[in-house]
Write a protein that holds these residues in place. Structure first.
Motif, short mmCIF file in Angstrom:
data_model
loop_
_atom_site.label_atom_id
_atom_site.label_comp_id
_atom_site.label_asym_id
_atom_site.label_seq_id
_atom_site.Cartn_x
_atom_site.Cartn_y
_atom_site.Cartn_z
N GLU A 1 -4.47 2.57 -1.67
CA GLU A 1 -4.06 2.68 -3.07
C GLU A 1 -2.62 2.23 -3.25
O GLU A 1 -1.84 2.24 -2.31
CB GLU A 1 -4.16 4.13 -3.54
N TYR A 2 -2.29 1.85 -4.46
CA TYR A 2 -0.89 1.58 -4.76
C TYR A 2 -0.51 2.32 -6.04
O TYR A 2 -1.37 2.78 -6.79
CB TYR A 2 -0.62 0.07 -4.88
N GLN A 3 0.80 2.40 -6.26
CA GLN A 3 1.33 3.27 -7.31
C GLN A 3 2.02 2.42 -8.36
O GLN A 3 2.69 1.44 -8.01
CB GLN A 3 2.37 4.14 -6.62
N ILE B 1 0.85 -1.19 0.00
CA ILE B 1 0.00 0.00 0.00
C ILE B 1 0.89 1.24 0.00
O ILE B 1 1.76 1.39 0.85
CB ILE B 1 -0.91 -0.01 1.24
N ASP B 2 0.67 2.12 -0.98
CA ASP B 2 1.49 3.33 -1.07
C ASP B 2 0.77 4.55 -0.50
O ASP B 2 1.40 5.53 -0.15
CB ASP B 2 1.88 3.60 -2.53
N ARG B 3 -0.55 4.48 -0.48
CA ARG B 3 -1.29 5.62 0.09
C ARG B 3 -2.49 5.04 0.83
O ARG B 3 -3.22 4.23 0.26
CB ARG B 3 -1.74 6.56 -1.02
N TYR B 4 -2.63 5.45 2.08
CA TYR B 4 -3.70 4.89 2.91
C TYR B 4 -4.46 6.04 3.56
O TYR B 4 -3.86 6.90 4.19
CB TYR B 4 -3.08 3.99 3.97
N SER B 5 -5.75 6.08 3.34
CA SER B 5 -6.52 7.15 3.96
C SER B 5 -7.88 6.61 4.38
O SER B 5 -8.23 5.47 4.06
CB SER B 5 -6.70 8.31 2.97
N GLY B 6 -8.63 7.43 5.07
CA GLY B 6 -9.94 6.99 5.51
C GLY B 6 -10.55 8.01 6.43
O GLY B 6 -9.94 9.04 6.73
N ASN B 7 -11.78 7.76 6.85
CA ASN B 7 -12.44 8.65 7.81
C ASN B 7 -13.60 7.91 8.47
O ASN B 7 -13.77 6.72 8.24
CB ASN B 7 -12.91 9.94 7.13
N ASP B 8 -14.35 8.64 9.28
CA ASP B 8 -15.52 8.07 9.96
C ASP B 8 -15.18 6.82 10.77
O ASP B 8 -15.63 5.71 10.46
CB ASP B 8 -16.64 7.77 8.96
N GLN C 1 1.01 6.41 -11.70
CA GLN C 1 -0.44 6.23 -11.76
C GLN C 1 -0.90 5.62 -10.45
O GLN C 1 -0.22 4.75 -9.89
CB GLN C 1 -0.79 5.29 -12.91
N TRP C 2 -2.03 6.08 -9.96
CA TRP C 2 -2.57 5.54 -8.71
C TRP C 2 -3.69 4.58 -9.00
O TRP C 2 -4.54 4.85 -9.84
CB TRP C 2 -3.07 6.68 -7.82
N HIS C 3 -3.68 3.44 -8.31
CA HIS C 3 -4.74 2.45 -8.48
C HIS C 3 -5.36 2.15 -7.12
O HIS C 3 -4.66 2.05 -6.13
CB HIS C 3 -4.18 1.15 -9.05
N THR C 4 -6.68 2.01 -7.13
CA THR C 4 -7.35 1.68 -5.88
C THR C 4 -7.25 0.19 -5.62
O THR C 4 -7.62 -0.62 -6.46
CB THR C 4 -8.82 2.11 -5.95
N LEU C 5 -6.72 -0.14 -4.44
CA LEU C 5 -6.64 -1.54 -4.04
C LEU C 5 -7.94 -1.94 -3.34
O LEU C 5 -8.51 -2.97 -3.61
CB LEU C 5 -5.46 -1.71 -3.08
N PHE C 6 -8.38 -1.05 -2.47
CA PHE C 6 -9.65 -1.29 -1.79
C PHE C 6 -10.27 0.04 -1.38
O PHE C 6 -9.58 0.93 -0.91
CB PHE C 6 -9.45 -2.15 -0.54
N ARG C 7 -11.55 0.15 -1.59
CA ARG C 7 -12.26 1.32 -1.09
C ARG C 7 -13.59 0.85 -0.52
O ARG C 7 -14.37 0.20 -1.21
CB ARG C 7 -12.50 2.32 -2.23
N GLY C 8 -13.82 1.17 0.71
CA GLY C 8 -15.07 0.77 1.34
C GLY C 8 -14.94 0.73 2.84
O GLY C 8 -14.11 1.42 3.43
#
Lengths: 186, 321
Positions: free
Chosen positions: B153-155, B127-134, B164-171
């Protein structure tokens, strides 16, 4: 000439792959049976404790308790076959199930913390045994399929592999015993 | 825990004063957005006409102009809705979570730790970028539970060296303590191979997946149809996945209609629901009083928090007490 060599090579390769996959399946069955054995032993260790703490109270269940002790000593004898172990396990599970039901009818026992503790440990081990049985059955089914299906069946008969027995599992195993035990009493 | 209909009542009755205030703000923002949007389009068209006259329509600079407009538009949108979103979370989502269970803690800016996300081992890419909320944390019927929105996300770099950024998981990602003790690892993933290639070839493809542990075939055909299970201990995998547990997971999957990933590691259950979007964000283009919108907030929260109850994680076995 080259064609013959290629064909021979391919056939050898397929034979090796088949042989290895059969050996892998056979070892998987043995490996998982080791796991089954381990949890069954856990239950054996618990039985003397359980019998000792409930027999004072459970006059009417004397014969069941004796049966449990008897089955345990049979199953712990060295050198019994896997199939015998499987058969004894089924009997032991049924007998222990009817003891659990019988305990419900003795308020003294239900109030006894030691007995309740044993009951809960037994319940947890039953869950582990059930998981081990299911894992074993799946590995045996994989092996049995390979032994019977073409073309691995030819290799298997050459290797002298034989079909193995599975544990009989019914989803309502416990439930049926409960009902039976209740009828016996009334 | 309160039922969905009780929570819906709570949403429309107790939260009504806040809702109507926020609704007014929403309408105001919407009209402002329309105004800025209209202006933006006019300026954009003028810029394009000017470009066409001087450089031609397919000049490389055209890409730059489009990009600039997209960036400006998204910054303006964020800026205008930020305060509204914060207010919405403080005045609607916070009391709603409190109504479900007063002991739950809620932090709109925090997220579940990346360590827990990686521990689940559900997504194997780095994972190259990790974010979230709530972020929500607390205990339901004595079961410690935490969850949040997650975007991992990974790069990659293409041949020209562009990233280029790709979503690994969103949810939604949830971690709860499991009611049985175990030492192995068991993963439940959506069954893609068997669905697309059929049982025979799909099953074979699954069994030769080298990046995962051994394939575990379970004795529930319906469960097998929807999921594929990998694990390093076939006995413990079945100790965790009893017949009733498989049934409960299947029922949960049927209700959520998003891909479901579950892993059992380190005595915890990790659940990832691939919704593909950021949840609990305020609606801008639909009314907050809209029933469907309200149900989305209420149901998502109720289902997620209720998962511990639904999977009966509170039925502790002796060794866990």
């Amino acid at each position: 000439m080259t064609t013959i060599l290629i064909i021979a090579g391919v056939i050898t390769l397929i034979a090796v792959l088949m042989y290895n996959s059969l050996i892998g399946k056979k070892n998987q069955v043995e490996n998982i049976f080791g796991g089954v054995d381990a949890v069954l032993k856990k239950r054996f260790d618990l039985i003397p404790n359980l019998v000792a703490s409930v027999e004072r109270y459970m006059e009417h269940e004397k014969s069941t308790l004796e049966k449990v002790t008897e089955l345990r000593s049979q199953a712990m004898k060295p050198g019994i076959s896997d199939d015998q172990k499987i058969a004894l396990d089924a009997k032991l599970t049924a007998a222990l199930g009817s003891i659990s039901v019988a305990i419900e009818n003795y308020p003294d026992l239900k109030a006894n913390e030691n007995v309740m503790h044993l009951q809960r440990s037994l319940h947890e081990i039953e869950e582990q045994i059930s998981a081990a049985r299911r894992a074993y059955n799946q590995s045996v089914t994989d092996l049995n399929n390979a032994i019977e299906m073409f073309p691995t069946n030819m290799m298997a008969s050459w290797m002298g592999l034989e079909r193995k027995a599975v544990f009989e599992i019914t989803v309502n195993e416990r439930q049926n015993i409960n009902v039976q035990a209740l009828f016996d009493r009334s | 825990m309160k039922s969905t209909s009780e929570l819906t009542d709570f949403y429309y009755q107790e939260l009504y004063p806040s809702l109507s205030e926020l609704e007014e703000r929403r309408l105001h923002i919407l009209s402002q957005l329309r105004w800025y949007g209209g202006m933006g389009i006019v300026v954009f068209l003028i810029a394009i006409l000017w470009m066409k006259k001087n450089f031609g329509l397919f000049h490389p600079l055209m890409m730059g102009i489009v990009m600039i407009f997209v960036v400006i538009a998204s910054i303006t949108y964020r800026f205008m809705t930020k305060g509204y979103a914060q207010d919405f979370k403080a005045r609607i989502i916070t009391p709603l979570i409190g109504a479900i269970d007063p002991h739950l803690l809620y932090n709109p800016d925090f997220m579940i730790s990346q360590r827990l996300f990686e521990r689940s081992d559900l997504f194997q890419h780095t994972i190259d970028r990790y974010s979230g909320n709530d972020y929500v944390k607390g205990s339901i019927d004595g079961v410690p539970i935490e969850f949040s929105d997650v975007h991992a996300e990974y790069q990659t770099r293409d041949s020209k060296g562009r990233t280029q950024w790709h979503t690994l998981f969103r949810g939604l990602f949830l971690v709860a303590e499991f009611n049985k003790t175990f030492t192995s690892k068991t993963l439940i993933l959506p069954d893609m191979a068997q669905k697309s290639f059929g049982t025979l070839i799909g099953g074979w493809l699954q069994s030769i997946n080298f990046s995962r542990d051994d394939l575990i075939r379970l004795d529930d055909p319906e469960f097998e149809k929807h999921f594929v299970v990998y694990g390093n201990d076939p006995i413990e995998a079945r100790y965790i996945l009893t017949h009733s547990m498989m049934k409960r997971l299947l029922e949960f999957q049927r209700r959520i209609s998003h891909p479901l990933f579950v892993s059992f590691v380190h005595n915890h259950i990790h659940v990832a629901i691939g919704t593909g979007k950021d949840l609990f964000e305020p609606a801008i283009f639909t009314s907050l009083l809209n029933f469907k919108q309200a149900m989305e907030y209420v149901n998502t929260l109720r289902n997620t928090i209720g998962l511990a109850e639904e999977l009966k994680l509170n039925e502790k076995l002796w060794s866990k007490e």
